[in-house]
Design a protein around this motif. Structure first.
Motif, mmCIF file in Angstrom:
data_model
loop_
_atom_site.group_PDB
_atom_site.id
_atom_site.type_symbol
_atom_site.label_atom_id
_atom_site.label_comp_id
_atom_site.label_asym_id
_atom_site.label_seq_id
_atom_site.Cartn_x
_atom_site.Cartn_y
_atom_site.Cartn_z
ATOM 1 N N LEU A 25 -3.486 -15.361 54.673
ATOM 2 C CA LEU A 25 -4.651 -14.913 55.434
ATOM 3 C C LEU A 25 -5.706 -14.399 54.471
ATOM 4 O O LEU A 25 -5.430 -13.570 53.609
ATOM 5 C CB LEU A 25 -4.256 -13.801 56.412
ATOM 6 C CG LEU A 25 -5.399 -13.198 57.244
ATOM 7 C CD1 LEU A 25 -6.001 -14.245 58.166
ATOM 8 C CD2 LEU A 25 -4.884 -12.002 58.049
ATOM 9 N N ARG A 26 -6.924 -14.901 54.643
ATOM 10 C CA ARG A 26 -8.068 -14.410 53.873
ATOM 11 C C ARG A 26 -8.995 -13.670 54.828
ATOM 12 O O ARG A 26 -9.433 -14.228 55.838
ATOM 13 C CB ARG A 26 -8.816 -15.560 53.193
ATOM 14 C CG ARG A 26 -7.965 -16.379 52.254
ATOM 15 C CD ARG A 26 -8.777 -17.472 51.595
ATOM 16 N NE ARG A 26 -9.692 -16.923 50.600
ATOM 17 C CZ ARG A 26 -10.612 -17.653 49.964
ATOM 18 N NH1 ARG A 26 -10.762 -18.941 50.269
ATOM 19 N NH2 ARG A 26 -11.395 -17.108 49.066
ATOM 20 N N ILE A 27 -9.286 -12.424 54.503
ATOM 21 C CA ILE A 27 -10.117 -11.579 55.362
ATOM 22 C C ILE A 27 -11.400 -11.243 54.614
ATOM 23 O O ILE A 27 -11.373 -10.572 53.592
ATOM 24 C CB ILE A 27 -9.389 -10.280 55.750
ATOM 25 C CG1 ILE A 27 -8.031 -10.590 56.391
ATOM 26 C CG2 ILE A 27 -10.247 -9.444 56.697
ATOM 27 C CD1 ILE A 27 -7.196 -9.355 56.660
ATOM 28 N N LEU A 28 -12.518 -11.744 55.128
ATOM 29 C CA LEU A 28 -13.828 -11.420 54.550
ATOM 30 C C LEU A 28 -14.395 -10.221 55.302
ATOM 31 O O LEU A 28 -14.514 -10.235 56.526
ATOM 32 C CB LEU A 28 -14.788 -12.602 54.657
ATOM 33 C CG LEU A 28 -14.595 -13.729 53.632
ATOM 34 C CD1 LEU A 28 -13.369 -14.562 53.973
ATOM 35 C CD2 LEU A 28 -15.829 -14.606 53.544
ATOM 36 N N VAL A 29 -14.752 -9.182 54.566
ATOM 37 C CA VAL A 29 -15.226 -7.960 55.207
ATOM 38 C C VAL A 29 -16.565 -7.542 54.587
ATOM 39 O O VAL A 29 -16.704 -7.456 53.364
ATOM 40 C CB VAL A 29 -14.183 -6.825 55.084
ATOM 41 C CG1 VAL A 29 -13.778 -6.582 53.635
ATOM 42 C CG2 VAL A 29 -14.698 -5.540 55.717
ATOM 43 N N GLN A 30 -17.558 -7.328 55.460
ATOM 44 C CA GLN A 30 -18.877 -6.879 55.035
ATOM 45 C C GLN A 30 -18.857 -5.365 54.848
ATOM 46 O O GLN A 30 -18.422 -4.611 55.723
ATOM 47 C CB GLN A 30 -19.926 -7.273 56.078
ATOM 48 C CG GLN A 30 -21.092 -6.320 56.261
ATOM 49 C CD GLN A 30 -22.039 -6.258 55.067
ATOM 50 O OE1 GLN A 30 -22.082 -7.153 54.231
ATOM 51 N NE2 GLN A 30 -22.795 -5.184 54.971
ATOM 52 N N LEU A 31 -19.357 -4.912 53.682
ATOM 53 C CA LEU A 31 -19.449 -3.485 53.387
ATOM 54 C C LEU A 31 -20.864 -3.163 52.909
ATOM 55 O O LEU A 31 -21.430 -3.891 52.082
ATOM 56 C CB LEU A 31 -18.439 -3.089 52.309
ATOM 57 C CG LEU A 31 -16.948 -3.292 52.642
ATOM 58 C CD1 LEU A 31 -16.087 -2.959 51.443
ATOM 59 C CD2 LEU A 31 -16.540 -2.440 53.841
ATOM 60 N N ASN A 32 -21.427 -2.095 53.419
ATOM 61 C CA ASN A 32 -22.768 -1.686 53.007
ATOM 62 C C ASN A 32 -22.762 -0.967 51.662
ATOM 63 O O ASN A 32 -23.737 -1.030 50.921
ATOM 64 C CB ASN A 32 -23.394 -0.777 54.066
ATOM 65 C CG ASN A 32 -23.666 -1.513 55.366
ATOM 66 O OD1 ASN A 32 -24.149 -2.644 55.362
ATOM 67 N ND2 ASN A 32 -23.360 -0.883 56.489
ATOM 68 N N ASN A 33 -21.674 -0.283 51.369
ATOM 69 C CA ASN A 33 -21.570 0.486 50.128
ATOM 70 C C ASN A 33 -21.156 -0.450 48.991
ATOM 71 O O ASN A 33 -20.044 -0.971 48.981
ATOM 72 C CB ASN A 33 -20.554 1.617 50.290
ATOM 73 C CG ASN A 33 -20.596 2.594 49.126
ATOM 74 O OD1 ASN A 33 -20.720 2.200 47.975
ATOM 75 N ND2 ASN A 33 -20.486 3.883 49.438
ATOM 76 N N MET A 34 -22.057 -0.651 48.031
ATOM 77 C CA MET A 34 -21.770 -1.560 46.931
ATOM 78 C C MET A 34 -20.612 -1.063 46.072
ATOM 79 O O MET A 34 -19.850 -1.864 45.521
ATOM 80 C CB MET A 34 -23.018 -1.722 46.069
ATOM 81 C CG MET A 34 -24.187 -2.384 46.779
ATOM 82 S SD MET A 34 -23.854 -4.119 47.154
ATOM 83 C CE MET A 34 -23.690 -4.762 45.493
ATOM 84 N N LYS A 35 -20.460 0.255 45.959
ATOM 85 C CA LYS A 35 -19.346 0.787 45.173
ATOM 86 C C LYS A 35 -18.014 0.444 45.824
ATOM 87 O O LYS A 35 -17.035 0.139 45.133
ATOM 88 C CB LYS A 35 -19.495 2.298 45.012
ATOM 89 C CG LYS A 35 -20.680 2.718 44.162
ATOM 90 C CD LYS A 35 -20.754 4.224 44.017
ATOM 91 C CE LYS A 35 -21.942 4.634 43.149
ATOM 92 N NZ LYS A 35 -22.049 6.113 43.006
ATOM 93 N N SER A 36 -17.975 0.475 47.154
ATOM 94 C CA SER A 36 -16.739 0.111 47.859
ATOM 95 C C SER A 36 -16.392 -1.353 47.625
ATOM 96 O O SER A 36 -15.219 -1.714 47.465
ATOM 97 C CB SER A 36 -16.889 0.379 49.361
ATOM 98 O OG SER A 36 -17.109 1.749 49.620
ATOM 99 N N VAL A 37 -17.414 -2.212 47.595
ATOM 100 C CA VAL A 37 -17.181 -3.631 47.319
ATOM 101 C C VAL A 37 -16.548 -3.801 45.947
ATOM 102 O O VAL A 37 -15.558 -4.522 45.776
ATOM 103 C CB VAL A 37 -18.508 -4.425 47.404
ATOM 104 C CG1 VAL A 37 -18.294 -5.862 46.959
ATOM 105 C CG2 VAL A 37 -19.053 -4.387 48.824
#
Length: 220
Positions: A25-37
């Motif tokens: 399973l590949r899960i693509l998740v959008q994050l607003n915080n660039m540090k979290s990415v």
């Protein structure tokens, strides 16, 4: 929010662990915080074994900036029939987070072996505060870019307005234009008005690329 998105990721991983153990399973998740990415990318487990759940974090504004650069790289327009002198320059109109990330792409990918600097006319409202933000985010940008701040005093780009740094006289040297904004109609108008200014000041037929970033707002 980022917390909600990460909670959904944990839920999906839990469902997969109980019901689909042998499926990748590949899960693509959008994050607003660039540090979290960056943190999630760094702490991904190695490999992608059978039955694993691979989380791929991304930031839509970062992807947009990368796409704009990939489709319209400045170096493509700094030669041939778009050159009027030896100085290489682009213009960025408007400022938002995507514009900030685009400047990072330009800084990293548009370097020259002889230490030449690309001139960037940055046209924005309250441009001095924008410059201060850039100093915080990219303290070494001046080694690679010669950024000329221009206050956006007239959205119609009238040649008769009191533009700074001899901007109107330098418009004819610009090789490519990149427009950023959060309102589509406003962005279209800025691009159209600046295109008219280019036409008025060129005094010759010359193609200048004008790229626009149309922001997709949540709920629209």
């Amino acid at each position: 929010s980022d917390a909600d998105n990460l909670a959904v990721v944990d839920l999906l991983k839990e469902i997969k662990r109980h019901r689909f153990q042998r499926v990748r399973l590949r899960i693509l998740v959008q994050l607003n915080n660039m540090k979290s990415v960056a943190i999630l990318k760094d702490y991904q487990p190695p490999g992608n074994q059978q039955g694993s759940a691979h989380v791929l974090p991304f930031n839509e504004k970062q992807l947009a900036a990368q796409q704009i650069y990939d489709l319209n790289p400045p170096y493509r327009y700094l030669q041939g029939d778009t050159r009027v002198n030896k100085e290489e320059s682009i213009c960025i109109i408007g400022y938002n987070e995507t514009a900030l990330l685009f400047l990072r792409e330009v800084t990293v990918l548009n370097q020259y072996p002889d230490n030449r600097r690309l001139k960037v006319y940055l046209v924005a409202t309250d441009v001095q505060s924008v410059i201060e933000q850039l100093k915080i985010h990219y303290p070494f940008k001046e080694q690679f870019l010669d950024i000329v701040p221009i206050e956006l005093i007239d959205a119609t780009f009238s040649p008769d307005s009191a533009w700074s740094s001899g901007f109107i006289q330098q418009v004819k040297t610009i090789d490519a234009v990149y427009c950023f904004g959060n309102e589509d109609s406003e962005l279209f108008m800025l691009a159209q008005r600046f295109h008219q200014l280019l036409w008025l000041t060129m005094q010759q037929i010359r193609r200048v690329r004008v790229a626009q970033h149309l922001a997709q707002r949540a709920g629209e």
